[in-house]
Design a protein around this motif. Structure first.
Motif, short mmCIF file in Angstrom:
data_model
loop_
_atom_site.label_atom_id
_atom_site.label_comp_id
_atom_site.label_asym_id
_atom_site.label_seq_id
_atom_site.Cartn_x
_atom_site.Cartn_y
_atom_site.Cartn_z
N SER A 25 -10.64 -14.44 55.97
CA SER A 25 -11.59 -13.35 56.19
C SER A 25 -11.16 -12.50 57.39
CB SER A 25 -12.98 -13.91 56.46
OG SER A 25 -13.45 -14.62 55.35
N VAL A 26 -11.41 -11.22 57.31
CA VAL A 26 -11.10 -10.33 58.43
C VAL A 26 -12.09 -10.58 59.56
CG1 VAL A 26 -10.96 -7.93 59.20
CG2 VAL A 26 -10.08 -8.57 56.94
N VAL A 27 -11.57 -10.94 60.72
CA VAL A 27 -12.38 -11.17 61.91
C VAL A 27 -12.57 -9.84 62.64
CG1 VAL A 27 -12.49 -12.35 64.14
CG2 VAL A 27 -11.58 -13.53 62.14
N SER A 28 -11.49 -9.09 62.75
CA SER A 28 -11.51 -7.80 63.42
C SER A 28 -10.30 -7.00 63.00
CB SER A 28 -11.50 -7.99 64.94
OG SER A 28 -11.64 -6.74 65.59
N GLN A 29 -10.41 -5.70 63.13
CA GLN A 29 -9.27 -4.84 62.88
C GLN A 29 -9.34 -3.62 63.78
OE1 GLN A 29 -9.48 -3.98 58.73
NE2 GLN A 29 -10.97 -2.37 58.95
N CYS A 30 -8.18 -3.15 64.17
CA CYS A 30 -8.08 -1.97 65.01
C CYS A 30 -7.62 -0.83 64.13
CB CYS A 30 -7.11 -2.21 66.16
SG CYS A 30 -7.10 -0.85 67.34
N ASP A 31 -8.47 0.17 64.00
CA ASP A 31 -8.15 1.31 63.14
C ASP A 31 -8.58 2.60 63.83
OD1 ASP A 31 -10.94 1.40 62.74
OD2 ASP A 31 -10.79 0.21 60.92
N ALA A 32 -8.64 3.68 63.08
CA ALA A 32 -8.95 5.00 63.65
C ALA A 32 -10.32 5.04 64.34
CB ALA A 32 -8.86 6.08 62.59
N VAL A 33 -11.25 4.20 63.92
CA VAL A 33 -12.55 4.14 64.60
C VAL A 33 -12.33 3.80 66.07
CG1 VAL A 33 -14.73 2.87 64.75
CG2 VAL A 33 -13.82 3.54 62.52
N CYS A 34 -11.33 3.00 66.34
CA CYS A 34 -11.02 2.62 67.72
C CYS A 34 -10.08 3.63 68.38
CB CYS A 34 -10.39 1.23 67.74
SG CYS A 34 -10.06 0.63 69.41
N TYR A 35 -8.88 3.84 67.83
CA TYR A 35 -7.90 4.66 68.55
C TYR A 35 -8.22 6.14 68.58
CZ TYR A 35 -5.55 4.95 63.92
OH TYR A 35 -5.25 5.12 62.59
N ASN A 36 -9.12 6.62 67.72
CA ASN A 36 -9.56 8.01 67.77
C ASN A 36 -10.98 8.13 68.33
OD1 ASN A 36 -7.22 9.12 66.76
ND2 ASN A 36 -7.91 9.04 64.65
N ALA A 37 -11.49 7.08 68.94
CA ALA A 37 -12.87 7.05 69.42
C ALA A 37 -13.14 8.11 70.48
CB ALA A 37 -13.18 5.67 70.00
N ARG A 38 -14.33 8.65 70.43
CA ARG A 38 -14.78 9.62 71.43
C ARG A 38 -15.90 9.03 72.29
NH1 ARG A 38 -10.66 12.44 70.86
NH2 ARG A 38 -10.43 13.86 69.12
N HIS A 39 -16.50 7.93 71.84
CA HIS A 39 -17.57 7.29 72.60
C HIS A 39 -16.97 6.34 73.64
CE1 HIS A 39 -16.63 4.83 69.09
NE2 HIS A 39 -16.99 3.79 69.81
N THR A 40 -17.75 5.94 74.60
CA THR A 40 -17.21 5.15 75.72
C THR A 40 -17.16 3.65 75.47
OG1 THR A 40 -19.40 5.07 76.73
CG2 THR A 40 -17.92 6.82 77.46
N GLU A 41 -17.96 3.12 74.57
CA GLU A 41 -18.01 1.68 74.35
C GLU A 41 -17.05 1.26 73.22
OE1 GLU A 41 -21.13 -1.76 72.93
OE2 GLU A 41 -21.91 0.12 73.72
N CYS A 42 -16.20 0.29 73.51
CA CYS A 42 -15.28 -0.24 72.51
C CYS A 42 -15.84 -1.55 71.96
CB CYS A 42 -13.90 -0.49 73.11
SG CYS A 42 -12.72 -1.09 71.87
N VAL A 43 -15.84 -1.67 70.65
CA VAL A 43 -16.31 -2.90 70.01
C VAL A 43 -15.19 -3.56 69.22
CG1 VAL A 43 -18.71 -2.15 69.89
CG2 VAL A 43 -17.15 -1.60 68.02
#
Length: 89
Positions: free
Chosen positions: A12-30
């Motif tokens: 099962s996917v636990v986590s993935q780093c994609d455009a939601v993260c590397y193109n984020a404009r908000h300050t909180e990273c999840v």
């Protein structure tokens, strides 16, 4: 959307780093995959960071769980365009 780093446990996917993260404009990273390293840095920098992150994930899992079976119990995948720098056990 391109996933640069995918962490799986028991298939099962636990986590993935994609455009939601590397193109984020908000300050909180999840993003648990990158731990905030790729947050808002853009695709080019995230690609560079992901090479190192992939190696760090494999080293950490190997050190913390020496009995883990990669690909069966746990896997850390990076986009296949990147050279593999760490031999998978």
């Amino acid at each position: 959307m391109v996933s640069l780093l995918i962490v799986r446990s028991a298939g099962s996917v636990v986590s993935q780093c994609d455009a939601v993260c590397y193109n984020a404009r908000h300050t909180e990273c999840v993003c648990a995959a990158c731990g905030g390293v790729n947050h808002g840095v853009g695709l080019e920098q995230a690609i560079t960071n992901t090479r190192r992150l992939h190696v760090e994930w494999l080293e950490r899992v190997t050190a913390e769980h020496p009995d883990v079976t990669f690909e069966l119990d746990f896997s850390v995948q990076q986009l296949p365009l990147f050279p593999m720098e760490f031999p998978c056990p």
